[in-house]
Motif scaffolding. Structure first.
Motif, mmCIF file in Angstrom:
data_model
loop_
_atom_site.group_PDB
_atom_site.id
_atom_site.type_symbol
_atom_site.label_atom_id
_atom_site.label_comp_id
_atom_site.label_asym_id
_atom_site.label_seq_id
_atom_site.Cartn_x
_atom_site.Cartn_y
_atom_site.Cartn_z
ATOM 1 N N LYS A 81 121.810 100.487 4.900
ATOM 2 C CA LYS A 81 122.142 99.352 4.036
ATOM 3 C C LYS A 81 120.979 98.367 4.014
ATOM 4 C CE LYS A 81 127.170 99.364 4.631
ATOM 5 N NZ LYS A 81 127.834 98.879 3.444
ATOM 6 N N GLU A 83 120.888 95.694 1.564
ATOM 7 C CA GLU A 83 121.216 94.511 0.786
ATOM 8 C C GLU A 83 121.084 93.239 1.636
ATOM 9 O OE1 GLU A 83 123.078 97.137 1.093
ATOM 10 O OE2 GLU A 83 123.305 98.044 -0.894
ATOM 11 N N ALA A 84 120.725 92.155 0.957
ATOM 12 C CA ALA A 84 120.492 90.896 1.651
ATOM 13 C C ALA A 84 121.736 90.427 2.391
ATOM 14 C CB ALA A 84 120.029 89.827 0.660
ATOM 15 N N GLN A 85 122.931 90.621 1.786
ATOM 16 C CA GLN A 85 124.147 90.121 2.423
ATOM 17 C C GLN A 85 124.433 90.856 3.739
ATOM 18 O OE1 GLN A 85 124.000 91.454 -0.635
ATOM 19 N NE2 GLN A 85 125.761 92.776 -1.111
ATOM 20 N N ASP A 86 124.021 92.134 3.815
ATOM 21 C CA ASP A 86 124.213 92.878 5.061
ATOM 22 C C ASP A 86 123.295 92.348 6.157
ATOM 23 O OD1 ASP A 86 126.236 94.742 4.285
ATOM 24 O OD2 ASP A 86 124.740 95.783 3.089
ATOM 25 N N ARG A 87 122.055 92.031 5.779
ATOM 26 C CA ARG A 87 121.123 91.476 6.768
ATOM 27 C C ARG A 87 121.624 90.124 7.261
ATOM 28 N NH1 ARG A 87 117.379 93.469 3.020
ATOM 29 N NH2 ARG A 87 116.866 91.380 2.251
ATOM 30 N N ILE A 88 122.089 89.301 6.326
ATOM 31 C CA ILE A 88 122.592 87.978 6.700
ATOM 32 C C ILE A 88 123.797 88.113 7.620
ATOM 33 C CG2 ILE A 88 123.707 85.892 5.813
ATOM 34 C CD1 ILE A 88 121.952 86.254 3.266
ATOM 35 N N HIS A 89 124.701 89.037 7.292
ATOM 36 C CA HIS A 89 125.878 89.256 8.135
ATOM 37 C C HIS A 89 125.469 89.695 9.526
ATOM 38 C CE1 HIS A 89 129.978 89.964 9.198
ATOM 39 N NE2 HIS A 89 129.865 91.280 9.249
ATOM 40 N N LYS A 92 124.135 86.753 11.514
ATOM 41 C CA LYS A 92 125.224 85.859 11.906
ATOM 42 C C LYS A 92 125.975 86.394 13.132
ATOM 43 C CE LYS A 92 126.251 83.526 7.516
ATOM 44 N NZ LYS A 92 127.262 83.342 6.438
#
Length: 226
Positions: A81, A83-89, A92
């Motif tokens: 994966k 995607e940016a949202q996966d990296r951000i998750h 976090k």
């Protein structure tokens, strides 16, 4: 050398990562799912974890979160994966770095070394306390005469931690978190008991190093220079 836990359900990925890191002198432990990896990390010292996200039994998100509950260690996610949202998750939840498959194994090695440096984890398994050597690969304390003593894991890890940062103050809470884990249900007197045992065990080395109590704060280990 540091111990790296590699967690991925794809055997060829584990083998690739292990091959390159072993060539750099790292000790590698492989697990194919998050449940087995968590059980291992709870019962053995691990310096760094490399994990995949999509795995059976327990995915990388949950594993990362659980690892963060009982101690600080560098965590590197490797996943398909991107995607940016996966990296951000992932960040976090507590991951320190991120690589997307397919990745360059050389870049992986460089990132692992950078994480260990950031966490100030020594690339050696040996800590010297005067004439006493602590060997983390065997949990042994070895004197100049070659005689060795195998210590219980928590005693060894406590002495090794204090010895790795000689002169640095550690509060009881910090030691509990880093040695016993954040989910430990006992109290800080556990640290005092283990310190007492270490002092008694190594009383003959008092002229070379000692564990000093800083009243109301915690402990630090002092190595006497000759």
């Amino acid at each position: 050398m540091p111990k790296v836990l590699v967690v991925d359900d794809e055997a060829h990925i584990r083998e690739l990562v292990s091959l390159y890191l072993k060539d750099e002198g790292f000790e590698i432990v492989e697990k194919s799912n998050g449940v087995d990896a968590l059980e291992y990390a709870e019962n053995h010292p691990v310096d760094l974890v490399i994990l995949d996200i999509l795995m059976p039994k327990m995915d990388g998100w949950v594993l990362c979160e659980r690892l963060r509950e009982f101690g600080e260690m560098p965590i590197l996610m490797i996943t398909a994966k991107g995607e940016a949202q996966d990296r951000i998750h992932g960040f976090k939840l507590g991951t320190d770095d991120y690589l997307v498959k397919p990745f360059d194994p050389v870049e992986l090695v460089l990132r692992v070394k950078a994480l260990l440096k950031r966490y100030r984890i020594s690339t050696s398994n040996i800590v010297k306390l005067g004439s006493l050597s602590l060997d983390r690969s065997s949990y042994q304390a070895i004197g100049e005469d070659g005689k060795s003593v195998t210590l219980p894991m928590k005693e060894f890890e406590l002495l090794y931690k204090l010895g790795s940062y000689a002169g640095q103050l550690f509060t009881r809470d910090t030691l509990i978190e880093q040695i016993w884990g954040m989910d430990y249900e006992g109290d800080e007197r556990t640290v005092d008991v283990h310190i007492k045992r270490l002092r008694e065990r190594f009383a003959e080395y008092e002229g070379e190093f000692k564990i000093v109590t800083i009243r109301g704060l915690g402990y630090r280990l002092e190595v006497k220079r000759h």
